[in-house]
Design a protein around this motif. Sequence first.
Motif, PDB file in Angstrom:
ATOM      1  N   GLY A 122       0.807  -1.217   0.000  1.00 15.08           N
ATOM      2  CA  GLY A 122       0.000   0.000   0.000  1.00 15.08           C
ATOM      3  C   GLY A 122       0.839   1.265   0.000  1.00 15.08           C
ATOM      4  O   GLY A 122       0.531   2.236  -0.705  1.00 15.08           O
ATOM      5  N   VAL A 123       1.906   1.277   0.778  1.00  7.47           N
ATOM      6  CA  VAL A 123       2.800   2.438   0.795  1.00  7.47           C
ATOM      7  C   VAL A 123       3.400   2.653  -0.584  1.00  7.47           C
ATOM      8  O   VAL A 123       3.496   3.780  -1.077  1.00  7.47           O
ATOM      9  CB  VAL A 123       3.903   2.258   1.868  1.00  7.47           C
ATOM     10  CG1 VAL A 123       5.034   3.254   1.677  1.00  7.47           C
ATOM     11  CG2 VAL A 123       3.309   2.390   3.247  1.00  7.47           C
ATOM     12  N   ARG A 124       3.770   1.566  -1.227  1.00  8.73           N
ATOM     13  CA  ARG A 124       4.346   1.676  -2.565  1.00  8.73           C
ATOM     14  C   ARG A 124       3.314   2.213  -3.560  1.00  8.73           C
ATOM     15  O   ARG A 124       3.642   3.015  -4.429  1.00  8.73           O
ATOM     16  CB  ARG A 124       4.859   0.310  -3.017  1.00  8.73           C
ATOM     17  CG  ARG A 124       5.726   0.380  -4.233  1.00  8.73           C
ATOM     18  CD  ARG A 124       6.524  -0.873  -4.403  1.00  8.73           C
ATOM     19  NE  ARG A 124       7.527  -1.053  -3.388  1.00  8.73           N
ATOM     20  CZ  ARG A 124       8.723  -0.489  -3.417  1.00  8.73           C
ATOM     21  NH1 ARG A 124       9.055   0.296  -4.386  1.00  8.73           N
ATOM     22  NH2 ARG A 124       9.595  -0.726  -2.469  1.00  8.73           N
ATOM     23  N   ILE A 125       2.060   1.807  -3.418  1.00  8.44           N
ATOM     24  CA  ILE A 125       0.994   2.328  -4.282  1.00  8.44           C
ATOM     25  C   ILE A 125       0.820   3.828  -4.046  1.00  8.44           C
ATOM     26  O   ILE A 125       0.692   4.607  -5.012  1.00  8.44           O
ATOM     27  CB  ILE A 125      -0.333   1.570  -4.025  1.00  8.44           C
ATOM     28  CG1 ILE A 125      -0.225   0.132  -4.547  1.00  8.44           C
ATOM     29  CG2 ILE A 125      -1.506   2.282  -4.670  1.00  8.44           C
ATOM     30  CD1 ILE A 125      -1.357  -0.770  -4.114  1.00  8.44           C
ATOM     31  N   ILE A 126       0.822   4.256  -2.795  1.00  5.69           N
ATOM     32  CA  ILE A 126       0.659   5.677  -2.485  1.00  5.69           C
ATOM     33  C   ILE A 126       1.827   6.496  -3.026  1.00  5.69           C
ATOM     34  O   ILE A 126       1.634   7.539  -3.661  1.00  5.69           O
ATOM     35  CB  ILE A 126       0.490   5.882  -0.966  1.00  5.69           C
ATOM     36  CG1 ILE A 126      -0.851   5.305  -0.512  1.00  5.69           C
ATOM     37  CG2 ILE A 126       0.610   7.353  -0.595  1.00  5.69           C
ATOM     38  CD1 ILE A 126      -1.003   5.194   0.990  1.00  5.69           C
ATOM     39  N   ILE A 127       3.036   6.022  -2.801  1.00  5.01           N
ATOM     40  CA  ILE A 127       4.217   6.739  -3.303  1.00  5.01           C
ATOM     41  C   ILE A 127       4.198   6.776  -4.828  1.00  5.01           C
ATOM     42  O   ILE A 127       4.438   7.816  -5.441  1.00  5.01           O
ATOM     43  CB  ILE A 127       5.513   6.095  -2.776  1.00  5.01           C
ATOM     44  CG1 ILE A 127       5.637   6.339  -1.271  1.00  5.01           C
ATOM     45  CG2 ILE A 127       6.736   6.636  -3.507  1.00  5.01           C
ATOM     46  CD1 ILE A 127       6.755   5.571  -0.607  1.00  5.01           C
ATOM     47  N   GLY A 128       3.912   5.640  -5.439  1.00  6.44           N
ATOM     48  CA  GLY A 128       3.866   5.588  -6.899  1.00  6.44           C
ATOM     49  C   GLY A 128       2.792   6.487  -7.475  1.00  6.44           C
ATOM     50  O   GLY A 128       3.027   7.216  -8.441  1.00  6.44           O
TER      51      GLY A 128
END
Length: 128
Positions: A10-16
């Motif tokens: 989820g963090v990677r989705i938000i950052i991306g």
Amino acid sequence: MKFLTYFLGGVRIIIGGTLVLLPNLALLAWLPGFQADDEIAVVLAQHMGIRDLVLGLGIVYCLRNQKSQWQMWLLGAMICDLTDVLLSVLRPDIFAPDGNPGSYIAGAILLSLQGWVLYQARGYQIKQ
């Protein structure tokens, strides 16, 4: 451990998503010397955003559908983070010109968490 893996995806989705949709805002936070008219930096940020978005979606999709490939997606994310940290170490004049260790600390935390999850899994699927 499943929650932590969802969190990492989820963090990677938000950052991306932030890098893709709001690259100028993300670059101002990430690169202190960024100039808004630097089109190359914006395109590279969007490229990294697409990479992180796809990796995060891959992790979350595989977890939701109980597929064992989540480990490969997480390993891919870990390798990308490692290359990001190495680039920051090799070019501190660009990524930390004021000596701010934030990107190093974030990279170390992400690499540690991802490595721990992969180590704990050791070839097994995360149980429901």
